[in-house]
Design a protein around this motif. Structure first.
Motif, PDB file in Angstrom:
ATOM      1  N   GLU A 222       0.848  -1.205   0.000  1.00 40.49           N
ATOM      2  CA  GLU A 222       0.000   0.000   0.000  1.00 40.49           C
ATOM      3  C   GLU A 222       0.878   1.248   0.000  1.00 40.49           C
ATOM      4  O   GLU A 222       1.973   1.267   0.571  1.00 40.49           O
ATOM      5  CB  GLU A 222      -0.923   0.002   1.221  1.00 40.49           C
ATOM      6  N   LEU A 223       0.352   2.280  -0.653  1.00 39.39           N
ATOM      7  CA  LEU A 223       1.015   3.592  -0.682  1.00 39.39           C
ATOM      8  C   LEU A 223       0.034   4.604  -0.105  1.00 39.39           C
ATOM      9  O   LEU A 223      -1.182   4.399  -0.188  1.00 39.39           O
ATOM     10  CB  LEU A 223       1.300   4.032  -2.107  1.00 39.39           C
ATOM     11  N   ALA A 224       0.565   5.688   0.426  1.00 39.41           N
ATOM     12  CA  ALA A 224      -0.343   6.745   0.889  1.00 39.41           C
ATOM     13  C   ALA A 224       0.148   8.088   0.378  1.00 39.41           C
ATOM     14  O   ALA A 224       1.358   8.337   0.287  1.00 39.41           O
ATOM     15  CB  ALA A 224      -0.396   6.756   2.405  1.00 39.41           C
ATOM     16  N   VAL A 225      -0.811   8.908  -0.004  1.00 32.83           N
ATOM     17  CA  VAL A 225      -0.515  10.286  -0.400  1.00 32.83           C
ATOM     18  C   VAL A 225      -1.177  11.158   0.658  1.00 32.83           C
ATOM     19  O   VAL A 225      -2.394  11.101   0.857  1.00 32.83           O
ATOM     20  CB  VAL A 225      -1.101  10.591  -1.792  1.00 32.83           C
ATOM     21  N   ILE A 226      -0.354  11.934   1.365  1.00 33.06           N
ATOM     22  CA  ILE A 226      -0.856  12.592   2.570  1.00 33.06           C
ATOM     23  C   ILE A 226      -0.624  14.097   2.488  1.00 33.06           C
ATOM     24  O   ILE A 226       0.494  14.560   2.235  1.00 33.06           O
ATOM     25  CB  ILE A 226      -0.137  12.046   3.821  1.00 33.06           C
ATOM     26  N   THR A 227      -1.690  14.860   2.700  1.00 28.52           N
ATOM     27  CA  THR A 227      -1.552  16.308   2.898  1.00 28.52           C
ATOM     28  C   THR A 227      -2.048  16.604   4.309  1.00 28.52           C
ATOM     29  O   THR A 227      -2.468  15.685   5.024  1.00 28.52           O
ATOM     30  CB  THR A 227      -2.394  17.099   1.880  1.00 28.52           C
ATOM     31  N   ALA A 228      -2.029  17.873   4.692  1.00 25.24           N
ATOM     32  CA  ALA A 228      -2.498  18.196   6.042  1.00 25.24           C
ATOM     33  C   ALA A 228      -3.961  17.768   6.223  1.00 25.24           C
ATOM     34  O   ALA A 228      -4.351  17.263   7.278  1.00 25.24           O
ATOM     35  CB  ALA A 228      -2.345  19.696   6.292  1.00 25.24           C
ATOM     36  N   ASP A 229      -4.774  17.945   5.182  1.00 27.06           N
ATOM     37  CA  ASP A 229      -6.213  17.693   5.318  1.00 27.06           C
ATOM     38  C   ASP A 229      -6.666  16.353   4.767  1.00 27.06           C
ATOM     39  O   ASP A 229      -7.815  15.973   4.960  1.00 27.06           O
ATOM     40  CB  ASP A 229      -7.028  18.729   4.505  1.00 27.06           C
ATOM     41  N   ASP A 230      -5.816  15.669   4.041  1.00 26.22           N
ATOM     42  CA  ASP A 230      -6.336  14.550   3.269  1.00 26.22           C
ATOM     43  C   ASP A 230      -5.401  13.346   3.337  1.00 26.22           C
ATOM     44  O   ASP A 230      -4.165  13.503   3.390  1.00 26.22           O
ATOM     45  CB  ASP A 230      -6.480  15.018   1.797  1.00 26.22           C
TER      46      ASP A 230
END
Ligand code: M6R
Length: 620
Positions: A222-230
């Motif tokens: 699994e990969l994750a794309v992370i921003t402050a809100d999402d």
């Protein structure tokens, strides 16, 4: 092995990263580093040595910014120095990452990248990933009219991961995409914490405590794309998936030192409470058996089990050996404890009804995980006896039993060992009562287990005597540890404790095996620690002890209160309470833990962070 941390949000990243690294330091303490995104630049601070040294460097040269990553290293490829410390940069600094795991094909990747003109500055396998990622990123920009966005970064990451062989937990920043963090995992644990307009990433949930209790455990591929809100999670093969949010307990034990000088000592003293916790709610007095909530198997399925394989590493393997003796004695189920590092590549015959238990404090040991997966793949019911809630092994097992020992921080395992033995005793009682064990015998085992916390308290009173013995022998360079039956695993465990924290050579043996070779080692400078409490073959162990004495070997005996004869034979005696034979490892292991602790202190060794080791061994 190696601790990873990441933060994106509205707070200054620097302190969150340093605090997280401090909590992850048990995973590796060769070097530490952070990168914080600052005005479109990736500001790096890294250093060989422990996290406090990095904190000092950061105090001298602070970095501001609300996005950053950090790493505490246990060296696998390349010596311990500033350059090999993480984070690592790829290309001309457009990519930056921290890595936990081992990239098995890094030499061929490095050769290919060097041919393309990439310049390597470190000896690590991780730098190959950083450069490969930079290369793939440039390829994406080429296709995408040079638009640096999260999609190009994600595509580059996916293209990179396809070329990696081995294990990784990765957290990646791209200099030109200043508000996104990328995460990927195969084989090395990563957990994402969800805060209020902020996200955290860490190798385990420890650094998230106090920030958030909502977490998502990333699974392999699994990969994750992370921003402050999402937070977006993508599976390598199946595309976007919904994050499975779980709530972690905020007060799962106390990870502070309190009044103790070292975690190891604190954890030795916590054993009475840890055993109480392992026993809590697990007796059915009316039926004289044990109760487990998480085995996830019906009584009929359990009744059909005709073989048990316990698999583990290190101290957990020693607990497993006690388990083997207990399960065969009380349940009459053929049982074997296998080194996980061997089992993962061996192919022993296992009947259809063989049940597997992976025993692990951390729940992250790479060999134990691999052995468990191999058995699972073959269709065996595969359960875990584990301390860390939510760890990879706990999550992947078909069911299991938690130790509830609270955090164990000292690299030398102490309370996890006695908690594992406690749980294995309960398991032997449980399987025994399904088979041949009588009601009165079940009752006796329950009473015996219930008495252990108090007897452990009494055992801890041997501390002063242990200190005296430690002072007397701390300069010796070889030790033998000897015991028989239930105390043979204790001898192995005592020797491992001494080796790992005081760097003294020590061997554990079944006492009667001495005459088949090791007796040749005995001389006046080689102390033998005999674990010789009262038991059915006590006179036989005494004969073994006399054989050592006859060769002028100094003898330290761990014996039961009231045993006067032993005082005439041994040079020094550490007395412990008398308990039934099958419960003795819970008691006799304590003076051996204290002995290694004091000898290590006297030799000025780092008790909690011994050289070359790490608490959680997530590489093969
Ligand atoms: O977390 P685990 O129980 O799977 O760890 C297994 C071994 O690495 C561990 O017990 C190691 O041997 C200890 N440092 C010994 O004190």
């Amino acid at each position: 092995m190696c601790g990873i941390i990441g933060y994106i949000g509205h707070q200054e990243a620097q302190n969150i990263l340093l605090d997280g690294l401090h909590r992850l330091e048990y995973r590796g303490y060769d070097s530490a580093g952070i990168v914080v995104m600052h005005e479109g630049e990736l500001a790096l601070r890294k250093k060989a040595g422990r996290v406090p040294e990095l904190s000092q460097l950061v105090a001298e040269r602070p970095v501001t910014g609300t996005l950053g990553i950090g790493h505490t290293r246990w060296a696998t490829h390349g010596e311990v120095n500033d350059a090999n410390s993480h984070p690592h940069f790829g290309g001309e600094g457009e990519v930056c990452l921290v890595h936990n795991g081992v990239i098995e094909n890094y030499t061929s990747l490095r050769d290919a990248l060097q041919e393309k003109g990439y310049e390597f500055k470190t000896e690590t396998d991780s730098e190959a990933v950083a450069h490969l990622l930079a290369y793939e990123y440039r390829e994406q920009l080429g296709k995408n009219g040079s638009v640096a966005d999260a999609t190009s970064c994600l595509n580059a990451l996916q293209a990179t991961l396809k070329q990696l062989k081995g294990t990784y937990g990765l957290v990646v920043l791209f200099r030109d995409v200043p508000n996104t963090m990328f995460v990927a995992r195969v084989g090395s644990p990563l957990v994402i914490g969800i805060g209020n307009k902020e996200h955290f990433v860490a190798s385990d949930a420890g650094p998230l405590l106090g920030h958030t209790d909502e977490v998502v455990y990333l699974s392999d591929n699994e990969l994750a794309v992370i921003t402050a809100d999402d937070l977006k999670i993508v599976h390598r093969d199946t595309g976007a998936i919904d994050p499975k949010v779980q709530i972690i307990e905020q007060s799962d034990g106390n990870a502070d030192l309190g009044d103790y000088e070292h975690y190891m000592l604190k954890e030795i003293y916590e054993q009475p409470r840890a055993v109480e916790n392992a026993l809590r709610g697990r007796f059915n007095d009316d039926e004289a058996t044990a109760v487990f909530g998480g085995l996830n198997m019906t009584a009929q399925q359990l009744r059909r089990i005709d073989r048990i394989v316990l698999t583990a590493c290190g101290t957990s393997w020693h607990a497993g050996l006690v388990g083997e003796y207990l399960l065969e004695e009380f349940a009459r189920v053929p049982t074997e404890v296998e080194y996980a590092s061997e089992l993962r590549y061996r192919n022993p015959p296992m009947s259809e009804n063989t049940m597997i238990f992976a025993i692990t404090q951390s729940g992250e040991t790479a060999d134990t995980l691999a052995a468990m997966r191999e058995c699972k793949r073959k269709g065996h019911p595969t359960l875990a006896i584990c301390n860390v809630v939510g760890s990879t092994i706990a999550r992947e097992a078909d069911g299991g039993i938690y130790l509830h020992a609270g955090p164990e921080i000292g690299v030398a395992s102490t309370k996890a060992f006695t908690s594992q033995v406690t749980v294995l005793t309960l398991l032997a009682l449980f399987f025994g009562r399904m088979r041949h064990l009588s009601y009165p015998a079940g009752k006796r085992i329950i009473r015996g287990l219930q008495s252990i916390p108090e007897l452990m308290e009494q055992t801890l009173k041997c501390h002063e005597m242990v200190k005296y013995v430690a002072e007397k022998y701390s300069e010796k360079n070889n030790f033998l540890y000897l015991g028989r039956l239930y105390n043979f695993p204790v001898a192995l465990e005592g020797a491992l404790k001494l080796k790992e924290i005081s760097y003294i050579h020590a061997e554990g043996y079944p006492a009667a095996e001495m005459k088949h070779g090791p007796l040749a080692l005995v001389d006046k400078n080689t102390p033998s620690v005999f674990v010789v409490p009262k038991c059915g073959i006590y006179p036989k162990v005494i004969s073994n002890l006399e054989e050592v004495k006859a060769r002028k070997g100094p003898v330290i005996a761990i014996a039961c209160h009231g045993d006067e004869k032993i005082a005439e034979l041994a040079d020094d005696v550490i007395y412990v309470p008398d308990v039934e034979e099958y419960l003795q490892p819970l008691i006799t292991s304590i003076p051996l833990q204290l002995l290694s602790y004091h000898i290590a202190l006297l030799r000025n060794c780092n008790v909690d962070r011994p050289r070359n080791l790490a608490k959680s061994v997530t590489v093969e």
